[in-house]
Design a protein around this motif. Structure first.
Motif, PDB file in Angstrom:
ATOM      1  N   ILE A 490      42.260  51.517  58.523  1.00  0.00           N
ATOM      2  CA  ILE A 490      43.108  52.629  58.945  1.00  0.00           C
ATOM      3  C   ILE A 490      44.577  52.255  58.825  1.00  0.00           C
ATOM      4  O   ILE A 490      44.928  51.074  58.883  1.00  0.00           O
ATOM      5  CB  ILE A 490      42.861  53.065  60.420  1.00  0.00           C
ATOM      6  N   ALA A 491      45.412  53.257  58.646  1.00  0.00           N
ATOM      7  CA  ALA A 491      46.858  53.034  58.703  1.00  0.00           C
ATOM      8  C   ALA A 491      47.303  53.426  60.106  1.00  0.00           C
ATOM      9  O   ALA A 491      47.049  54.544  60.554  1.00  0.00           O
ATOM     10  CB  ALA A 491      47.574  53.885  57.670  1.00  0.00           C
ATOM     11  N   ASN A 492      47.914  52.477  60.810  1.00  0.00           N
ATOM     12  CA  ASN A 492      48.507  52.754  62.123  1.00  0.00           C
ATOM     13  C   ASN A 492      49.961  53.141  61.903  1.00  0.00           C
ATOM     14  O   ASN A 492      50.711  52.391  61.267  1.00  0.00           O
ATOM     15  CB  ASN A 492      48.478  51.503  63.006  1.00  0.00           C
ATOM     16  N   ILE A 493      50.351  54.269  62.433  1.00  0.00           N
ATOM     17  CA  ILE A 493      51.715  54.736  62.207  1.00  0.00           C
ATOM     18  C   ILE A 493      52.421  54.926  63.539  1.00  0.00           C
ATOM     19  O   ILE A 493      51.859  55.510  64.464  1.00  0.00           O
ATOM     20  CB  ILE A 493      51.707  56.079  61.448  1.00  0.00           C
ATOM     21  N   ARG A 494      53.604  54.415  63.609  1.00  0.00           N
ATOM     22  CA  ARG A 494      54.414  54.618  64.802  1.00  0.00           C
ATOM     23  C   ARG A 494      55.804  55.041  64.350  1.00  0.00           C
ATOM     24  O   ARG A 494      56.309  54.538  63.346  1.00  0.00           O
ATOM     25  CB  ARG A 494      54.494  53.306  65.581  1.00  0.00           C
ATOM     26  N   VAL A 495      56.419  55.979  65.061  1.00  0.00           N
ATOM     27  CA  VAL A 495      57.740  56.451  64.646  1.00  0.00           C
ATOM     28  C   VAL A 495      58.477  57.067  65.826  1.00  0.00           C
ATOM     29  O   VAL A 495      57.852  57.539  66.778  1.00  0.00           O
ATOM     30  CB  VAL A 495      57.607  57.463  63.469  1.00  0.00           C
ATOM     31  N   ARG A 496      59.786  57.039  65.758  1.00  0.00           N
ATOM     32  CA  ARG A 496      60.614  57.710  66.745  1.00  0.00           C
ATOM     33  C   ARG A 496      60.386  59.219  66.594  1.00  0.00           C
ATOM     34  O   ARG A 496      60.525  59.765  65.504  1.00  0.00           O
ATOM     35  CB  ARG A 496      62.073  57.323  66.425  1.00  0.00           C
ATOM     36  N   LYS A 497      60.024  59.878  67.691  1.00  0.00           N
ATOM     37  CA  LYS A 497      59.666  61.302  67.596  1.00  0.00           C
ATOM     38  C   LYS A 497      60.817  62.144  67.045  1.00  0.00           C
ATOM     39  O   LYS A 497      60.613  63.087  66.294  1.00  0.00           O
ATOM     40  CB  LYS A 497      59.234  61.826  68.978  1.00  0.00           C
ATOM     41  N   GLN A 498      62.043  61.775  67.422  1.00  0.00           N
ATOM     42  CA  GLN A 498      63.188  62.572  66.984  1.00  0.00           C
ATOM     43  C   GLN A 498      63.870  61.975  65.758  1.00  0.00           C
ATOM     44  O   GLN A 498      65.026  62.265  65.498  1.00  0.00           O
ATOM     45  CB  GLN A 498      64.194  62.696  68.126  1.00  0.00           C
ATOM     46  N   ALA A 499      63.152  61.146  64.995  1.00  0.00           N
ATOM     47  CA  ALA A 499      63.783  60.433  63.880  1.00  0.00           C
ATOM     48  C   ALA A 499      64.524  61.373  62.937  1.00  0.00           C
ATOM     49  O   ALA A 499      65.584  61.035  62.414  1.00  0.00           O
ATOM     50  CB  ALA A 499      62.740  59.628  63.112  1.00  0.00           C
ATOM     51  N   LEU A 500      63.978  62.536  62.696  1.00  0.00           N
ATOM     52  CA  LEU A 500      64.586  63.432  61.711  1.00  0.00           C
ATOM     53  C   LEU A 500      65.066  64.733  62.343  1.00  0.00           C
ATOM     54  O   LEU A 500      65.299  65.719  61.665  1.00  0.00           O
ATOM     55  CB  LEU A 500      63.589  63.708  60.569  1.00  0.00           C
ATOM     56  N   ASP A 501      65.212  64.743  63.663  1.00  0.00           N
ATOM     57  CA  ASP A 501      65.694  65.914  64.385  1.00  0.00           C
ATOM     58  C   ASP A 501      64.916  67.180  64.024  1.00  0.00           C
ATOM     59  O   ASP A 501      65.488  68.224  63.731  1.00  0.00           O
ATOM     60  CB  ASP A 501      67.196  66.127  64.139  1.00  0.00           C
ATOM     61  N   GLY A 502      63.630  67.065  64.055  1.00  0.00           N
ATOM     62  CA  GLY A 502      62.780  68.216  63.759  1.00  0.00           C
ATOM     63  C   GLY A 502      61.437  67.713  63.299  1.00  0.00           C
ATOM     64  O   GLY A 502      61.249  66.498  63.128  1.00  0.00           O
ATOM     65  N   PRO A 503      60.478  68.609  63.120  1.00  0.00           N
ATOM     66  CA  PRO A 503      59.132  68.162  62.743  1.00  0.00           C
ATOM     67  C   PRO A 503      59.110  67.569  61.340  1.00  0.00           C
ATOM     68  O   PRO A 503      59.875  67.981  60.475  1.00  0.00           O
ATOM     69  CB  PRO A 503      58.305  69.452  62.788  1.00  0.00           C
ATOM     70  N   PHE A 504      58.259  66.582  61.154  1.00  0.00           N
ATOM     71  CA  PHE A 504      58.118  66.035  59.806  1.00  0.00           C
ATOM     72  C   PHE A 504      56.690  65.580  59.579  1.00  0.00           C
ATOM     73  O   PHE A 504      55.899  65.455  60.515  1.00  0.00           O
ATOM     74  CB  PHE A 504      59.112  64.904  59.535  1.00  0.00           C
ATOM     75  N   THR A 505      56.393  65.375  58.318  1.00  0.00           N
ATOM     76  CA  THR A 505      55.039  65.084  57.921  1.00  0.00           C
ATOM     77  C   THR A 505      55.062  63.876  56.994  1.00  0.00           C
ATOM     78  O   THR A 505      55.913  63.794  56.115  1.00  0.00           O
ATOM     79  CB  THR A 505      54.463  66.316  57.190  1.00  0.00           C
ATOM     80  N   ILE A 506      54.149  62.931  57.246  1.00  0.00           N
ATOM     81  CA  ILE A 506      54.069  61.750  56.381  1.00  0.00           C
ATOM     82  C   ILE A 506      52.790  61.869  55.548  1.00  0.00           C
ATOM     83  O   ILE A 506      51.704  62.012  56.105  1.00  0.00           O
ATOM     84  CB  ILE A 506      54.037  60.445  57.208  1.00  0.00           C
ATOM     85  N   HIS A 507      52.957  61.855  54.244  1.00  0.00           N
ATOM     86  CA  HIS A 507      51.819  61.986  53.337  1.00  0.00           C
ATOM     87  C   HIS A 507      51.519  60.639  52.695  1.00  0.00           C
ATOM     88  O   HIS A 507      52.442  59.916  52.336  1.00  0.00           O
ATOM     89  CB  HIS A 507      52.129  62.983  52.222  1.00  0.00           C
ATOM     90  N   PHE A 508      50.219  60.367  52.543  1.00  0.00           N
ATOM     91  CA  PHE A 508      49.807  59.121  51.886  1.00  0.00           C
ATOM     92  C   PHE A 508      49.040  59.447  50.613  1.00  0.00           C
ATOM     93  O   PHE A 508      48.222  60.368  50.590  1.00  0.00           O
ATOM     94  CB  PHE A 508      48.915  58.306  52.819  1.00  0.00           C
ATOM     95  N   PHE A 509      49.329  58.670  49.581  1.00  0.00           N
ATOM     96  CA  PHE A 509      48.638  58.819  48.302  1.00  0.00           C
ATOM     97  C   PHE A 509      48.226  57.434  47.810  1.00  0.00           C
ATOM     98  O   PHE A 509      48.849  56.445  48.170  1.00  0.00           O
ATOM     99  CB  PHE A 509      49.569  59.420  47.244  1.00  0.00           C
ATOM    100  N   PHE A 510      47.200  57.375  46.971  1.00  0.00           N
ATOM    101  CA  PHE A 510      46.926  56.144  46.224  1.00  0.00           C
ATOM    102  C   PHE A 510      47.580  56.321  44.867  1.00  0.00           C
ATOM    103  O   PHE A 510      47.123  57.121  44.041  1.00  0.00           O
ATOM    104  CB  PHE A 510      45.421  55.919  46.071  1.00  0.00           C
ATOM    105  N   GLY A 511      48.657  55.610  44.643  1.00  0.00           N
ATOM    106  CA  GLY A 511      49.459  55.825  43.443  1.00  0.00           C
ATOM    107  C   GLY A 511      50.392  56.990  43.701  1.00  0.00           C
ATOM    108  O   GLY A 511      50.246  57.714  44.682  1.00  0.00           O
ATOM    109  N   ARG A 512      51.369  57.152  42.801  1.00  0.00           N
ATOM    110  CA  ARG A 512      52.310  58.253  42.997  1.00  0.00           C
ATOM    111  C   ARG A 512      51.603  59.588  42.845  1.00  0.00           C
ATOM    112  O   ARG A 512      50.679  59.699  42.040  1.00  0.00           O
ATOM    113  CB  ARG A 512      53.401  58.192  41.923  1.00  0.00           C
TER     114      ARG A 512
END
Ligand SMILES: *[C@@H]1O[C@H](CO)[C@@H](O)[C@H](O)[C@H]1NC(C)=O
Ligand SMILES: *[C@@H]1O[C@H](CO)[C@@H](O)[C@H](O)[C@H]1NC(C)=O
Ligand SMILES: *[C@@H]1O[C@H](CO)[C@@H](O)[C@H](O)[C@H]1NC(C)=O
Ligand SMILES: *[C@@H]1O[C@H](CO)[C@@H](O)[C@H](O)[C@H]1NC(C)=O
Ligand SMILES: *[C@@H]1O[C@H](CO)[C@@H](O)[C@H](O)[C@H]1NC(C)=O
Ligand SMILES: *[C@@H]1O[C@H](CO)[C@@H](O)[C@H](O)[C@H]1NC(C)=O
Length: 638
Positions: A490-512
Motif C-alpha cells: 500500500i501507499a501511505n499518504i500524509r499531507v497538510r490538509k490546507q497545503a493547497l488552500d482548497g480540495p485536491f486530489t492525488i492520482h497514482f499511475f504506473f508509468g506516465r
C-alpha cells in the motif's frame, strides 16, 4: 486481471449542458401544498429526532434497489422535491437541514455557537465523532422525509390511497454503494442521480415532469449575504465537475461517472482493508494523522469518504482550470442531493463495522478542529452532545453512546437484519457479505478461488470473477504458501490538509499517464492505479474550523495493480526487492489542486509524504472469514 473493465466498456453520455435547469419545477398537486404540509406534518417532528424506532425496523436499501419499488420511489422523489421547493427559512426545508452541516453557518433549532465558533457548521471532521455525528443527522433527515411521505400518500384519490399509504410505511432513506461493482453496463454513479435534470413522477395529480431532486438543488434564492465568495455567489444550482468557474456552470455527470468507475476497484479494496484491518475505533473513525501512531492505520472511513466527496464534486481532473463543485468543499457539500446518499453509505459501513468489532468505541480524544459547538483542544468523548440533534423536547442531545444502537431509529441494513448483535453467527454473516460485495478486487480472494478450484469448497458462495484465466497466473505471483500467506502493498499518504488552500486530489499511475499534458485524458488512461482526495475548503469557506496545522492521511492499495503488472510480464515477482525497484521506477504521482492546477513536482506540496508499506496477510480460508493482516512495515519513502 482487468482493472479497467468499466471504463472501457461504458460510455455514458448524460444530458448536461443544453438544458436550462430553471425550466423544471415542482410537482403541481392542484392546491397550496406548502400550507397544507405545515398544518398536517406539524411542529413536533421538526426538531426532535425520535429514537423510538417508529412503527418498526425497516431496511435502508441501495438506491438502485429502492428505485425498483416504484410506489416508494415516487413518494421519495415527491418528498425530496417538496423539501427543495420549501421556503429556505423553514428549518426543515432542504436549505434548512442541509445547512446544518456547513454553510450558511446559521443557528439551527436554537442551538447557539460556542464562543469563537460562529463561522463554522455543526459537522465534526477529523474527529472521533465523525461517524457518530452523521448518524443522528441522517436520522433527522429520514424522520422528516418519512413524515412528509406519510402525508403525501394521503393525497391520492381514494381508489389508490391504500396502496400508497402502505408503500409509505416501507420508506427508509437509500444509500449509494460506490464500492461494489455496478450492474453490467451501468456506472457507479446511478443514472437516477446523474442522468437527467428532470424526472417523470407519478403523483396524486397524475404523471408530471419535474426537476430531478437527485440531480441538483437550486437555491431559491441564492443568498448573497451568506455566499460571498466566488464561485459560490455565482452558482445558483449545485454542480458536479462544473463546466466553468463562472456563471452558467453546468454539471458534467459523465465525467464524474468516468472518475468513479476508474476508481471503483481501488475504493473497494480500501473498504475491504478497513473492514479487515481497522479494528481500533480511534484509527477507523477519522482522518487526522497522529504522529508515529502506527504504520498500519493511515486510512480511515473518513479518508475514504473524503475521496468520494472529491470524485463526486470533481476536483478539476479532466477539466483544466475548473475547480470542483459543491461536493468537493466541506461547507457546501451537503446542498448537493448526492451528499445524503453518500453519507447513508458511510453510516452503513460504520454499522457493519460495529458488528465486526462490537467492543470498539469512542475513547476520549481532544478535538483537532472547531465545530459550531466544540473547540479545538476540547476533549470529545462518547457523551459529548451531538448538536443540534435533540433527543427529546427538554433540550437534551443525542450522544455517541445514544446512537450506538442504530435500530432505535427504526432502520437497519440488509446485511445486518437485526440490530447490534455480538453473536459469532451474526459476525460471520456480515463477513460473508463483505467478501461477496467488496472482496472481489482483493488478492485475498484469489486464494479462496484457488482453494475452490482444487475442490476445497468451504462454504463459499462468492461470485466467480470474470477473468478466471489470469487468476492462476496472478495466484502464482502472490506466492501463497499453504497457510494462505501472501504480501500486500500500500501507499501511505500524509499531507497538510490546507497545503493547497482548497480540495485536491492525488492520482497514482504506473508509468506516465498516456497523455501527460492532457489531464482530461487521465480519466480513461489504463495505467491509473488509484486516487486519494483531500476534502477541505479554502480559507474563506471554513476559516472558523482552523484547519491550519492539521495533517491528514489516507492510503492507496497497490497489490491488485501490481498483480496486473506481473501478469503483463512487467514485474518479476511480488517480493520486496522486485516491487521496490518497480515502484521507484514506475510509480508516478500527479496532484490536481484548486482551479485544476497540476503539480508534477510533489515536493512543492506542504507536508506531503508518500511511503510504501507492506504486510504479510493471511488470506481467508472460507468466505465467512476476512483476511488477517500482520504488522505493516514502511519500506521506503518516495
Ligand atoms: C440571507 O442570509 C442572511 C445572513 O445569513 C440572513 O440574515 C437573511 O435572512 C438571508 N436572506 C434570505 C432571503 O434568506
Ligand atoms: C464532459 O466530460 C466528458 C469526459 O471527459 C467530455 O468528453 C465532455 O466533453 C464533457 N462535457 C462538457 C459539456 O464539458
Ligand atoms: C486504539 O488506538 C489508540 C490510538 O493509537 C490507542 O491509544 C488505543 O490504545 C487503541 N485502543 C485499543 C483498544 O487498542
Ligand atoms: C513504521 O515503520 C518504520 C520503518 O519500518 C519503523 O521504523 C517504525 O518504527 C514503524 N512505526 C511503528 C509505530 O510501527
Ligand atoms: C436496540 O434498539 C432496539 C429498538 O429500540 C431494541 O429492541 C434492542 O433491544 C436494542 N438492542 C440492544 C443490543 O440494545
Ligand atoms: C443475532 O444474530 C443471530 C444470527 O443472525 C440471530 O439468530 C439472533 O436472533 C440475533 N440476536 C439478536 C438479539 O438479534
Amino acid at each position: 486481471m482487468t482493472r479497467f473493465r468499466l471504463t472501457s466498456t461504458i460510455f455514458v453520455v448524460w444530458i448536461t449542458h443544453h438544458l436550462a435547469l430553471g425550466h423544471y419545477t415542482a410537482y403541481d398537486y392542484g392546491f397550496d401544498v406548502h400550507g397544507r404540509v405545515k398544518r398536517e406534518v406539524g411542529q413536533a417532528s421538526r426538531v426532535v429526532v425520535r429514537g423510538d424506532g417508529g412503527p418498526d425496523i425497516r431496511v435502508r436499501q441501495e438506491i438502485r434497489q429502492l428505485e425498483r419499488d416504484q410506489d416508494v420511489w415516487n413518494l421519495y422523489i415527491l418528498a425530496l422535491s417538496m423539501m427543495q421547493f420549501t421556503d429556505q427559512s423553514e428549518p426543515t426545508s432542504w436549505y434548512g437541514i442541509t445547512g446544518i452541516h456547513g454553510m450558511p453557518h446559521q443557528t439551527w433549532g436554537g442551538v447557539a455557537p460556542t464562543p469563537g465558533n460562529k463561522d463554522t457548521g455543526y459537522c465534526t471532521h477529523s474527529s472521533v465523532l465523525f461517524p457518530t455525528w452523521h448518524r443522528p443527522y441522517l436520522a433527522l433527515y429520514e424522520v422528516f422525509l418519512y413524515s412528509l411521505i406519510q402525508t403525501i400518500a394521503t393525497w391520492w384519490p381514494e381508489n389508490e390511497r391504500g396502496k400508497y399509504q402502505e408503500a409509505a410505511l416501507r420508506f427508509r432513506i437509500p444509500y449509494w454503494d460506490w464500492a461494489t461493482p455496478p450492474p453490467p453496463g451501468e456506472s457507479v454513479l446511478p443514472s437516477s442521480v446523474g442522468g437527467s435534470p428532470y424526472i417523470d413522477v407519478n403523483g396524486p395529480n397524475g404523471v408530471q415532469r419535474i426537476a430531478n431532486p437527485l440531480f441538483s438543488y437550486t437555491f431559491r434564492p441564492l443568498n448573497l449575504t451568506s455566499f460571498r465568495q466566488s464561485p459560490w455567489n455565482l452558482w445558483s444550482t449545485t454542480v458536479r465537475s462544473p463546466t466553468t468557474t463562472g456563471l452558467g456552470a453546468q454539471s458534467n455527470n459523465s465525467l464524474v461517472a468516468l472518475n468513479l468507475d476508474q476508481n471503483q476497484r481501488s475504493l473497494s479494496q480500501r473498504l475491504y482493508i478497513l473492514f479487515s484491518n481497522y479494528g481500533n475505533y480511534s484509527r477507523f473513525s477519522n482522518n487526522a494523522w497522529i504522529p508515529l501512531l502506527n504504520n498500519a492505520s493511515y486510512d480511515s472511513v473518513e479518508s475514504l469518504h473524503d475521496t468520494i466527496h472529491n470524485l463526486a464534486g470533481g476536483g478539476g481532473l479532466g477539466q483544466p482550470n475548473v475547480q470542483g463543485g459543491h461536493m468537493s468543499f466541506i461547507p457546501y457539500s451537503a446542498f448537493d442531493p448526492i451528499f445524503f446518499l453518500h453519507h447513508c453509505m458511510v453510516d452503513r459501513i460504520f454499522a457493519m463495522w460495529q458488528f465486526l468489532y462490537p467492543q470498539a468505541w469512542v475513547t476520549p480524544t481532544a478535538a483537532i478542529l472547531n465545530s459550531y459547538t466544540t473547540s479545538r483542544g476540547q476533549i470529545q468523548d462518547s457523551q459529548t452532545p451531538l448538536t443540534p440533534f435533540f433527543i427529546n423536547g427538554q433540550g437534551d442531545f443525542w450522544t455517541s453512546d445514544g446512537v450506538r444502537n442504530f435500530t432505535q431509529f427504526g432502520y437497519t441494513y440488509t446485511e445486518l437484519s437485526t440490530g447490534p448483535n455480538n453473536s459469532m453467527r451474526a459476525q460471520a454473516d456480515v463477513k460473508k457479505d463483505i467478501n461477496h460485495l467488496y472482496g472481489l478486487a482483493s488478492p485475498a480472494n484469489i486464494f479462496l478461488t484457488e482453494l475452490r478450484s482444487q475442490g476445497i469448497r468451504g462454504n463459499n458462495r462468492m461470485r466467480p470473477s470474470e477473468k478466471r484465466g489470469n487468476k492462476a497466473t496472478a495466484a502464482a505471483a502472490m506466492g501463497f504458501n499453504d497457510g494462505g500467506l501472501y504480501r500486500e502493498w500500500i501507499a501511505n499518504i500524509r499531507v497538510r490538509k490546507q497545503a493547497l488552500d482548497g480540495p485536491f486530489t492525488i492520482h497514482f499511475f504506473f508509468g506516465r499517464p498516456a497523455n501527460d499534458a492532457d489531464p482530461q485524458s487521465w480519466t480513461s488512461t489504463p495505467n491509473h492505479v488509484g486516487t486519494i482526495g483531500v476534502f477541505t475548503a479554502d480559507k474563506f469557506g471554513m476559516g472558523g474550523m482552523q484547519m491550519g496545522g492539521l495533517d491528514v492521511s489516507g492510503t492507496v492499495p497497490l497489490t491488485t495493480a501490481l498483480m496486473s503488472e506481473f501478469a503483463a510480464g512487467k514485474l518479476a515477482s511480488l517480493e520486496s526487492g522486485d516491487v521496490e525497484r518497480f515502484l521507484r521506477r514506475n510509480l508516478v504521482k500527479r496532484i490536481v489542486g484548486p482551479g485544476g492546477k497540476v503539480w508534477r513536482d510533489v515536493s512543492r506540496v506542504e507536508g506531503l509524504r508518500i511511503a510504501i508499506a507492506s504486510s504479510s496477510v493471511k488470506a481467508p480460508g472460507s468466505d465467512d472469514e476476512l483476511p488477517v493482516w500482520g504488522e505493516v512495515e514502511e519500506l521506503f519513502v518516495l
